[in-house]
Design a protein around this motif. Structure first.
Motif, mmCIF file in Angstrom:
data_model
loop_
_atom_site.group_PDB
_atom_site.id
_atom_site.type_symbol
_atom_site.label_atom_id
_atom_site.label_comp_id
_atom_site.label_asym_id
_atom_site.label_seq_id
_atom_site.Cartn_x
_atom_site.Cartn_y
_atom_site.Cartn_z
ATOM 1 N N SER A 93 0.825 -1.204 0.000
ATOM 2 C CA SER A 93 0.000 0.000 0.000
ATOM 3 C C SER A 93 0.862 1.258 0.000
ATOM 4 N N ARG A 96 2.568 1.590 -3.388
ATOM 5 C CA ARG A 96 1.555 1.968 -4.387
ATOM 6 C C ARG A 96 1.336 3.482 -4.391
ATOM 7 N N ALA A 97 1.247 4.077 -3.200
ATOM 8 C CA ALA A 97 1.059 5.520 -3.093
ATOM 9 C C ALA A 97 2.280 6.273 -3.615
ATOM 10 N N ALA A 125 -3.858 0.032 -12.116
ATOM 11 C CA ALA A 125 -3.842 -0.794 -10.912
ATOM 12 C C ALA A 125 -4.106 -2.251 -11.251
ATOM 13 N N GLU A 180 -7.721 8.917 -10.577
ATOM 14 C CA GLU A 180 -9.105 8.694 -10.191
ATOM 15 C C GLU A 180 -9.358 9.198 -8.768
ATOM 16 N N THR A 226 -12.753 9.035 -5.824
ATOM 17 C CA THR A 226 -13.970 8.262 -5.578
ATOM 18 C C THR A 226 -14.813 8.900 -4.482
ATOM 19 N N SER A 258 -12.420 9.974 -1.470
ATOM 20 C CA SER A 258 -11.057 9.447 -1.334
ATOM 21 C C SER A 258 -10.295 9.514 -2.653
ATOM 22 N N GLY A 259 -8.980 9.398 -2.542
ATOM 23 C CA GLY A 259 -8.101 9.441 -3.686
ATOM 24 C C GLY A 259 -6.983 10.450 -3.440
ATOM 25 N N TRP A 316 -6.296 7.905 -6.837
ATOM 26 C CA TRP A 316 -6.016 6.497 -7.066
ATOM 27 C C TRP A 316 -5.463 6.300 -8.472
ATOM 28 N N GLU A 343 -8.288 2.457 -12.532
ATOM 29 C CA GLU A 343 -8.938 1.193 -12.201
ATOM 30 C C GLU A 343 -10.330 1.132 -12.818
#
Length: 211
Positions: A50, A53-54, A64, A100, A102, A198-199, A201, A204
Protein backbone atom coordinates in the motif's frame (compact mmCIF):
# COMPACT_ATOMS: atom_id res chain seq x y z
CA UNK A 1 11.94 -14.35 -8.33
CA UNK A 2 8.41 -14.23 -6.95
CA UNK A 3 6.62 -10.89 -6.86
CA UNK A 4 3.25 -9.40 -6.00
CA UNK A 5 2.32 -7.12 -8.89
CA UNK A 6 1.19 -3.57 -8.12
CA UNK A 7 0.50 -2.03 -11.51
CA UNK A 8 1.29 -1.59 -15.19
CA UNK A 9 3.42 1.40 -16.19
CA UNK A 10 4.38 3.09 -19.44
CA UNK A 11 8.04 3.82 -18.62
CA UNK A 12 10.78 2.14 -16.63
CA UNK A 13 11.66 5.40 -14.86
CA UNK A 14 8.15 5.52 -13.38
CA UNK A 15 9.12 2.63 -11.07
CA UNK A 16 11.51 3.50 -8.26
CA UNK A 17 11.82 3.44 -4.50
CA UNK A 18 11.19 -0.07 -3.10
CA UNK A 19 9.38 -1.46 -6.15
CA UNK A 20 10.96 -3.73 -8.74
CA UNK A 21 10.28 -3.39 -12.48
CA UNK A 22 9.35 -6.38 -14.63
CA UNK A 23 9.44 -5.84 -18.43
CA UNK A 24 6.19 -6.54 -20.29
CA UNK A 25 6.85 -5.93 -23.98
CA UNK A 26 7.38 -2.13 -24.11
CA UNK A 27 5.57 -1.64 -20.79
CA UNK A 28 6.64 -2.49 -17.24
CA UNK A 29 4.97 -4.07 -14.25
CA UNK A 30 5.79 -2.79 -10.78
CA UNK A 31 5.98 -5.30 -8.01
CA UNK A 32 7.27 -6.25 -4.58
CA UNK A 33 9.53 -9.27 -4.42
CA UNK A 34 8.52 -11.83 -1.80
CA UNK A 35 9.90 -15.09 -0.46
CA UNK A 36 8.74 -18.31 -2.07
CA UNK A 37 6.62 -19.36 0.90
CA UNK A 38 5.44 -15.90 2.00
CA UNK A 39 1.63 -15.65 1.90
CA UNK A 40 0.22 -12.64 0.06
CA UNK A 41 -2.27 -12.18 2.91
CA UNK A 42 0.56 -11.25 5.31
CA UNK A 43 -0.40 -7.97 7.00
CA UNK A 44 3.07 -6.45 6.86
CA UNK A 45 3.22 -7.18 3.14
CA UNK A 46 -0.19 -5.55 2.62
CA UNK A 47 0.97 -2.41 4.42
CA UNK A 48 4.22 -2.34 2.46
CA UNK A 49 2.50 -2.73 -0.90
CA UNK A 50 0.00 0.00 0.00
CA UNK A 51 2.83 2.39 0.87
CA UNK A 52 4.74 1.66 -2.33
CA UNK A 53 1.56 1.97 -4.39
CA UNK A 54 1.06 5.52 -3.09
CA UNK A 55 4.69 6.40 -3.82
CA UNK A 56 4.40 5.12 -7.38
CA UNK A 57 1.27 7.18 -8.01
CA UNK A 58 3.06 10.33 -6.90
CA UNK A 59 5.57 9.72 -9.65
CA UNK A 60 3.24 8.80 -12.53
CA UNK A 61 -0.20 7.38 -13.19
CA UNK A 62 -0.40 3.62 -13.70
CA UNK A 63 -2.99 0.90 -14.19
CA UNK A 64 -3.84 -0.79 -10.91
CA UNK A 65 -3.58 -4.59 -10.72
CA UNK A 66 -5.85 -6.33 -8.23
CA UNK A 67 -3.93 -7.27 -5.09
CA UNK A 68 -2.83 -10.89 -4.89
CA UNK A 69 -1.67 -11.23 -8.51
CA UNK A 70 1.71 -12.98 -8.35
CA UNK A 71 4.25 -13.65 -11.10
CA UNK A 72 7.40 -15.74 -11.10
CA UNK A 73 9.47 -14.10 -13.85
CA UNK A 74 9.35 -12.04 -17.05
CA UNK A 75 8.05 -14.95 -19.12
CA UNK A 76 5.29 -15.55 -16.59
CA UNK A 77 4.35 -11.87 -16.79
CA UNK A 78 4.02 -12.06 -20.57
CA UNK A 79 2.03 -15.28 -20.42
CA UNK A 80 -0.45 -13.79 -17.95
CA UNK A 81 -0.61 -10.18 -19.18
CA UNK A 82 0.60 -10.19 -22.78
CA UNK A 83 -2.92 -10.00 -24.21
CA UNK A 84 -3.46 -6.69 -22.38
CA UNK A 85 -0.33 -4.88 -23.57
CA UNK A 86 -1.87 -3.04 -26.52
CA UNK A 87 -4.90 -1.89 -24.54
CA UNK A 88 -2.83 -0.91 -21.50
CA UNK A 89 -0.39 1.05 -23.68
CA UNK A 90 -3.25 3.02 -25.21
CA UNK A 91 -4.78 3.78 -21.81
CA UNK A 92 -1.49 4.83 -20.27
CA UNK A 93 -0.71 7.15 -23.18
CA UNK A 94 -4.21 8.63 -23.06
CA UNK A 95 -4.50 9.09 -19.28
CA UNK A 96 -0.92 9.58 -18.14
CA UNK A 97 -1.71 12.94 -16.54
CA UNK A 98 -4.97 11.86 -14.89
CA UNK A 99 -5.90 10.10 -11.65
CA UNK A 100 -9.11 8.69 -10.19
CA UNK A 101 -11.06 10.06 -7.22
CA UNK A 102 -13.97 8.26 -5.58
CA UNK A 103 -17.07 9.51 -3.78
CA UNK A 104 -19.03 6.82 -1.95
CA UNK A 105 -22.47 7.97 -0.78
CA UNK A 106 -24.89 6.22 1.57
CA UNK A 107 -28.29 5.44 0.03
CA UNK A 108 -31.19 7.59 1.20
CA UNK A 109 -33.29 4.50 1.92
CA UNK A 110 -31.19 1.32 1.66
CA UNK A 111 -33.08 -1.59 0.17
CA UNK A 112 -32.98 -4.80 2.22
CA UNK A 113 -30.47 -7.35 1.01
CA UNK A 114 -32.35 -10.46 -0.16
CA UNK A 115 -32.04 -13.62 1.92
CA UNK A 116 -30.69 -16.58 -0.05
CA UNK A 117 -33.00 -19.00 1.77
CA UNK A 118 -36.08 -17.17 0.44
CA UNK A 119 -35.35 -18.23 -3.14
CA UNK A 120 -35.76 -21.58 -4.81
CA UNK A 121 -32.82 -21.13 -7.18
CA UNK A 122 -29.52 -19.35 -7.28
CA UNK A 123 -30.59 -17.52 -10.43
CA UNK A 124 -33.65 -16.05 -8.71
CA UNK A 125 -31.53 -14.95 -5.76
CA UNK A 126 -28.96 -13.26 -8.04
CA UNK A 127 -31.72 -11.42 -9.89
CA UNK A 128 -33.14 -10.16 -6.60
CA UNK A 129 -29.67 -9.13 -5.40
CA UNK A 130 -29.06 -7.26 -8.64
CA UNK A 131 -32.43 -5.49 -8.32
CA UNK A 132 -31.64 -4.43 -4.74
CA UNK A 133 -28.25 -3.12 -5.81
CA UNK A 134 -29.53 -1.22 -8.83
CA UNK A 135 -32.42 0.18 -6.81
CA UNK A 136 -30.21 1.97 -4.29
CA UNK A 137 -30.59 5.75 -4.66
CA UNK A 138 -29.04 8.73 -2.90
CA UNK A 139 -30.59 12.00 -1.76
CA UNK A 140 -31.65 13.90 -4.90
CA UNK A 141 -30.48 17.31 -3.73
CA UNK A 142 -27.10 15.88 -2.74
CA UNK A 143 -26.70 14.21 -6.13
CA UNK A 144 -27.64 17.46 -7.87
CA UNK A 145 -24.94 19.27 -5.88
CA UNK A 146 -22.38 16.61 -6.78
CA UNK A 147 -23.30 16.82 -10.45
CA UNK A 148 -23.01 20.61 -10.32
CA UNK A 149 -19.85 20.95 -8.20
CA UNK A 150 -17.70 17.88 -8.84
CA UNK A 151 -18.59 16.45 -12.24
CA UNK A 152 -17.64 19.59 -14.24
CA UNK A 153 -14.10 19.36 -12.82
CA UNK A 154 -13.60 15.82 -14.15
CA UNK A 155 -12.65 14.66 -17.62
CA UNK A 156 -14.88 11.61 -17.20
CA UNK A 157 -17.23 10.37 -14.51
CA UNK A 158 -19.31 7.30 -13.74
CA UNK A 159 -22.05 6.69 -11.19
CA UNK A 160 -21.80 3.08 -10.04
CA UNK A 161 -24.16 0.86 -8.06
CA UNK A 162 -21.87 -1.14 -5.75
CA UNK A 163 -24.36 -2.59 -3.27
CA UNK A 164 -27.85 -2.16 -1.86
CA UNK A 165 -26.84 0.55 0.62
CA UNK A 166 -24.71 3.00 -1.36
CA UNK A 167 -23.74 4.52 -4.69
CA UNK A 168 -20.30 5.48 -5.87
CA UNK A 169 -19.10 8.24 -8.17
CA UNK A 170 -15.77 7.64 -9.89
CA UNK A 171 -14.04 10.71 -11.32
CA UNK A 172 -11.17 10.82 -13.80
CA UNK A 173 -9.37 14.07 -13.02
CA UNK A 174 -6.32 15.89 -14.37
CA UNK A 175 -3.59 15.92 -11.73
CA UNK A 176 -3.51 19.72 -11.66
CA UNK A 177 -7.22 19.80 -10.78
CA UNK A 178 -7.13 17.41 -7.82
CA UNK A 179 -6.89 20.27 -5.30
CA UNK A 180 -9.90 21.99 -6.89
CA UNK A 181 -11.91 18.77 -6.69
CA UNK A 182 -10.99 18.31 -3.03
CA UNK A 183 -12.19 21.85 -2.25
CA UNK A 184 -15.47 21.19 -4.07
CA UNK A 185 -15.86 17.88 -2.24
CA UNK A 186 -15.39 19.55 1.15
CA UNK A 187 -18.38 21.82 0.43
CA UNK A 188 -20.63 18.74 0.33
CA UNK A 189 -20.27 18.47 4.12
CA UNK A 190 -23.06 21.02 4.41
CA UNK A 191 -25.48 18.21 3.53
CA UNK A 192 -26.70 15.77 6.15
CA UNK A 193 -25.65 12.85 3.95
CA UNK A 194 -22.93 10.32 4.92
CA UNK A 195 -20.22 10.07 2.28
CA UNK A 196 -16.56 9.18 1.86
CA UNK A 197 -14.41 11.10 -0.63
CA UNK A 198 -11.06 9.45 -1.33
CA UNK A 199 -8.10 9.44 -3.69
CA UNK A 200 -6.19 10.06 -5.77
CA UNK A 201 -6.02 6.50 -7.07
CA UNK A 202 -4.37 4.87 -10.09
CA UNK A 203 -6.44 3.89 -13.11
CA UNK A 204 -8.94 1.19 -12.20
CA UNK A 205 -12.55 2.09 -13.00
CA UNK A 206 -11.64 3.82 -16.24
CA UNK A 207 -9.64 0.97 -17.73
CA UNK A 208 -12.96 -0.46 -18.96
CA UNK A 209 -14.04 0.62 -22.42
CA UNK A 210 -17.66 1.39 -21.54
CA UNK A 211 -18.68 4.92 -20.59
Amino acid sequence: MRAVVIGAHRHRDDIRDDAIAIPLADLFLSGVEIAEQQPVSDRQLLVRVSRIRAQLLERATFIAIRYGFVIANESDAMAKCGAQVERWRRLLDEHRDEVELTLKVAAAAPLPRPNRTDFGSGADYLRALHAATQGAAIDESFRAAVDAQLVPLANQHRWIHRDNASMELALLVARERVADVNVAGAKLKSFDVPFLFSGPWPLEVFIDDHE
